[in-house]
Design an enzyme around this catalytic site. Structure first.
Site, PDB file in Angstrom:
ATOM      1  N   THR A  23       0.902  -1.150   0.000  1.00 48.33           N
ATOM      2  CA  THR A  23       0.000   0.000   0.000  1.00 48.33           C
ATOM      3  C   THR A  23       0.941   1.199   0.000  1.00 48.33           C
ATOM      4  OG1 THR A  23      -0.094   0.131   2.405  1.00 48.33           O
ATOM      5  CG2 THR A  23      -1.787  -1.203   1.355  1.00 48.33           C
ATOM      6  N   HIS A  24       0.540   2.263  -0.671  1.00 48.12           N
ATOM      7  CA  HIS A  24       1.417   3.445  -0.810  1.00 48.12           C
ATOM      8  C   HIS A  24       2.770   3.088  -1.455  1.00 48.12           C
ATOM      9  CE1 HIS A  24      -1.347   5.309   2.178  1.00 48.12           C
ATOM     10  NE2 HIS A  24      -1.265   4.128   2.752  1.00 48.12           N
ATOM     11  N   SER A  44      18.271  -0.698 -25.552  1.00 42.11           N
ATOM     12  CA  SER A  44      18.542   0.722 -25.765  1.00 42.11           C
ATOM     13  C   SER A  44      19.615   0.837 -26.836  1.00 42.11           C
ATOM     14  CB  SER A  44      19.010   1.360 -24.458  1.00 42.11           C
ATOM     15  OG  SER A  44      19.830   2.476 -24.744  1.00 42.11           O
ATOM     16  N   LYS A  95      20.521  -2.274 -21.015  1.00 48.33           N
ATOM     17  CA  LYS A  95      19.110  -1.989 -20.753  1.00 48.33           C
ATOM     18  C   LYS A  95      18.154  -2.896 -21.498  1.00 48.33           C
ATOM     19  CE  LYS A  95      17.296   1.860 -19.773  1.00 48.33           C
ATOM     20  NZ  LYS A  95      16.759   3.171 -20.117  1.00 48.33           N
ATOM     21  N   GLU A 126       4.711  -0.049 -21.582  1.00 48.05           N
ATOM     22  CA  GLU A 126       4.593   1.410 -21.608  1.00 48.05           C
ATOM     23  C   GLU A 126       3.566   1.859 -22.655  1.00 48.05           C
ATOM     24  OE1 GLU A 126       8.603   3.124 -21.936  1.00 48.05           O
ATOM     25  OE2 GLU A 126       9.298   1.464 -20.684  1.00 48.05           O
TER      26      GLU A 126
END
Ligand code: ARG
Length: 471
Positions: free
Chosen positions: A167-168, A289, A295, A302
């Protein structure tokens, strides 16, 4: 037009458009008025609705059987031409309805002109569009069902895989990855339910409403409605040609589904980041990348997240288009199809991409388990043990557990299970040997056996129930 007035017109166009549009007003009018580039996607529905209308006109003796046969044959030819990509669409003919009708005239001559008896483009387009949205609902329903199956398969595989529940975005309590995935399967179930509800409301036929007021011809609206798989004809001709709430409900269901997809996509992005490393995606759903060789970017996730923006925008666009329109039809409503097609394309692709990613994900169970133990995630288990075994009121138990967390923190322990019995006793004398059994993440998760809870036994039950429901 004289040479002078043609020149004036050109000058006027140039003055208005600063030379950006070489074309004069006629061409500009054609461009703004034509919808064929968008609504050609309705051709199957347009032809199906014309067939139904034609059969009804014959059955009610409004046109002759011979004309009806010629029209049906012509429509078959046109459908075959469009299927084959040989049909010449024309912007001058504005939209799909006029393109089909004009070609019908080329093919069968005068009888073509009889097809539009007791019909207007207003009830025609409302009918075609409803048919299209109905199919779109069905296709999406199937796609989302496949996604649910992907989630169920992975949930089954990971019913015991422990991860931190947040949570949070702060570690809260350990949960299982299977339980987490099932949460999304639930959301997608409601999304499907919303689409099914909206589909039921949509399934009334506008055909026969005419331009707005109905018609004086003795048409049979029950027949055309049944022929096209509608439950009934729409009861008010003004409403039938002027509302687009079915399209708005479609977009709204798409927007919410997309929000759910976006939340899951966001989780994949987080889980794939270097500090987490909970999951990995193969080359099939990620990219490298061009500069940083180490990467691997979760591009598909996305993009699923990114497409949500345009889908919500599509919903807004149509709501705003309709909001100021009195009854009944206005040309504004021609703008209704683009957002619907756009949202459908974006969502169908997103659903497929998400299903692919869920199947593709490699789960890093050790990283998930290690993270689950961090942040003293079993503090609630310690408090619950005091309530259960030593009859301590929960508020006091909460306080004692807080002190145990502080001690573990001071000693730099990774988790509460590292506290020795003596250390626990120094916090509160009621903490005895048994408490150590509940401080591991495994026992924490196994103990959450309340209905719908994260215990692997409960998760497995839910998977079985789900599989029966999601057929
Ligand atoms: N292309 C038009 C549309 O999509 C068809 C309806 C035209 N009706 C009219 N009265 N001009 O809205």
């Amino acid at each position: 037009m004289t040479a002078k007035s043609a020149k004036d017109k050109d000058n006027a166009a140039n003055a208005l458009w600063g030379g950006r549009f070489a074309a004069g007003p006629d061409a500009i009018m054609e461009k703004i008025n034509a919808s064929i580039d968008v609504d050609r996607r309705l051709y199957k529905q347009d032809i199906a609705a014309s067939r139904a209308h034609c059969r009804m006109l014959v059955a009610t003796s409004i046109i002759t059987a011979a004309d009806g046969d010629a029209i049906l044959k012509g429509l078959d030819t046109i459908e075959a031409e469009i299927d084959a990509g040989t049909f010449a669409f024309s912007a001058q003919l504005e939209d799909i309805h006029m393109n089909v009708e004009a070609r019908l005239k080329d093919l069968i001559g005068e009888a073509a002109g009889r097809l539009h008896t007791a019909r207007s483009r207003n009830d025609q387009v409302a009918t075609d569009f409803r048919l299209w949205v109905r199919d779109a609902f069905d296709t999406l329903d199937n796609g989302i069902k496949d996604l649910q199956h992907s989630l169920l398969d992975r949930a089954d595989e990971h019913a015991e895989t422990i991860m931190p529940g947040f949570t949070h975005l702060q570690t809260a309590q350990p949960v299982t990855f299977g339980h987490h995935l099932l949460a999304y399967a639930e959301m997608f179930d409601r999304d499907r339910g919303r689409m099914q509800d909206a589909r039921r409301r949509l399934n009334e036929a506008p055909l026969g409403a005419g331009a707005l007021a109905g018609t004086s011809f003795p048409i049979d609206r029950q027949q055309t409605a049944a022929d096209l798989g509608f439950d009934r004809p729409a009861g008010n001709s003004l409403d039938a040609v002027s509302d687009r709430d079915f399209a708005i409900e479609f977009l709204s269901a798409c927007a919410l589904t997309s929000v759910h997809l976006s939340r899951l996509a966001e989780e994949i992005v987080i889980w794939m980041s270097a500090p987490f490393r909970f999951v990995a995606l193969s080359d099939a759903f990620s990219t490298g990348s061009s500069m940083m060789p180490q990467k691997r970017n979760p591009d598909a996730a996305e993009l699923v997240r990114g497409k949500t923006g345009r889908i919500i925008g599509d919903l807004n666009a149509l709501l705003i288009t309709l909001k100021g329109l009195p009854l009944t039809y206005f040309k504004d409503m021609q703008e209704d199809k683009e957002p619907v097609f756009d949202a459908y394309d974006a969502l169908a692709l997103s659903v497929a991409a998400m299903s692919g990613m869920i199947q593709d994900l490699t789960v890093n169970a050790p990283a998930m388990r290690a993270a689950a133990a961090q942040g003293f995630s079993t503090a609630t288990d310690l408090a619950d043990w005091l309530v259960r075994e030593a009859d301590v009121p929960f508020r006091d138990a909460h306080d004692i557990a807080g002190r145990a967390v502080r001690l573990a923190e001071e000693n730099d322990y990774a988790d509460l299970a590292a506290l020795s019995l003596d250390e626990l006793k120094s916090v509160d004398s009621r903490l005895t040997a048994g408490v150590q059994d509940v401080l591991s993440v495994e026992s924490s998760v196994a103990s959450r056996t309340s209905y719908g809870g994260t215990a692997p036994t409960r998760v497995r039950e839910q998977i079985v129930a789900f599989r029966q429901r999601v057929s």
